[in-house]
Design an enzyme around this catalytic site. Structure first.
Site, mmCIF file in Angstrom:
data_model
loop_
_atom_site.group_PDB
_atom_site.id
_atom_site.type_symbol
_atom_site.label_atom_id
_atom_site.label_comp_id
_atom_site.label_asym_id
_atom_site.label_seq_id
_atom_site.Cartn_x
_atom_site.Cartn_y
_atom_site.Cartn_z
ATOM 1 C CG HIS A 108 0.765 -0.625 -3.469
ATOM 2 N ND1 HIS A 108 2.365 -0.867 -3.385
ATOM 3 C CD2 HIS A 108 0.628 0.048 -1.983
ATOM 4 C CE1 HIS A 108 2.845 -0.266 -2.174
ATOM 5 N NE2 HIS A 108 1.749 0.450 -1.514
ATOM 6 C CG HIS A 113 -0.918 2.649 -0.026
ATOM 7 N ND1 HIS A 113 -0.477 1.689 0.730
ATOM 8 C CD2 HIS A 113 -1.992 2.940 0.038
ATOM 9 C CE1 HIS A 113 -1.722 1.176 1.180
ATOM 10 N NE2 HIS A 113 -2.700 2.085 0.738
ATOM 11 C CG ASP A 126 4.495 4.764 0.848
ATOM 12 O OD1 ASP A 126 3.512 4.629 0.607
ATOM 13 O OD2 ASP A 126 5.219 3.807 1.422
ATOM 14 C CG HIS A 130 -0.350 -3.501 0.958
ATOM 15 N ND1 HIS A 130 -0.050 -3.448 2.280
ATOM 16 C CD2 HIS A 130 -0.006 -2.227 0.435
ATOM 17 C CE1 HIS A 130 0.506 -2.134 2.442
ATOM 18 N NE2 HIS A 130 0.368 -1.424 1.396
ATOM 19 C CG ASP A 154 4.238 -1.488 1.212
ATOM 20 O OD1 ASP A 154 5.353 -1.465 0.849
ATOM 21 O OD2 ASP A 154 3.384 -0.293 1.372
#
Length: 241
Positions: free
Chosen positions: A63, A65, A67, A143, A213
């Site tokens: 995904h 994000h 991190d 998520h 996540d």
């Protein structure tokens, strides 16, 4: 047993710590390397583990994000400096493909390898990679932003030849592959030698699911049912164990 190894390069939560880097893994399947997510520090950990850039041709991003993604431009730039050739396929959501293409066109336009973007659609389940021994498939996670998990499945293996029986029945070399695949052997006189007498069972195939996540959801449990090994990131407290 064929090599099927998981290298954990990072498993931190959102930000690096003194002990953990953000999310990144490398699956080593028969010396082909497959990266899953690419947080900051990924390329440093990659080198610390003695992995080879030349064997990395597929990168799977769960995904968008930071991190799970901020290490990717630096990794690709370093691979270009090491003159990796051929192509690298990035399996990523559409907005990520657009952003990465703009970034790489600006900072890495003279890359010696081609970057191919395989766009993952939100919620889709499909095989995004396949070769003679392995498939990689997506399944939806849940998520704050579109998110996907990945399942690496080793394909069924061939049966093992019994050398003594192969020699006894004088099976031609040209027939050995078919016998390993499960075929019986028919002698010139018409007698059928059952495969079970010529081979022993194949080694079991294994599978690995990567869940980044995601909220706890029984749909995830259903999608990974039967998988041998599961990696599931979590930031819950002990009561949710």
């Amino acid at each position: 047993m064929a090599k099927f190894q998981i290298n954990i390069l990072g498993c931190g939560s959102a930000t690096p710590t003194a002990r953990h880097q953000p999310s990144c893994q490398v699956v080593n399947f028969r010396d082909k390397l497959f990266m899953i997510d690419c947080g900051e520090g990924a390329q440093s950990q990659f080198r610390c583990m003695g992995l080879k850039f030349s064997r990395l041709n597929h990168i799977f991003i769960s995904h968008l994000h930071g991190d799970h993604l901020f290490g990717l431009p630096g990794l690709l730039s370093t691979m270009a400096l090491h003159e990796v050739s051929g192509s690298v396929t990035i399996h990523i959501f559409r907005d990520g493909a657009r952003l990465m293409k703009e970034w790489m066109d600006f900072f890495n336009r003279n890359s010696p390898f081609e970057i191919i973007y395989d766009v993952i659609e939100e919620g889709e389940r499909r095989i995004v990679y396949e070769d003679g021994g392995l498939t990689v498939e997506t399944f939806p996670l849940y998520h704050r932003t579109p998110c996907t998990g990945f399942i690496f499945r080793e394909k069924p293996k061939l049966r093992h030849l019994r050398g003594d029986m192969v020699k006894f029945h004088n099976i031609p070399i040209a027939m050995l592959q078919a016998v390993k695949e499960g075929a019986d052997f028919v002698r010139e006189d018409g007698m059928v030698i059952p495969n079970a007498l010529l081979t022993s069972p194949a080694d079991p195939s294994v599978s690995y699911a990567y869940c980044s996540d995601t909220m706890m959801d029984l749909r995830v449990a259903a999608d990974i049912s039967g998988v041998d090994t599961v990696y599931h990131e979590a930031t819950y407290d002990g009561s949710m164990a």
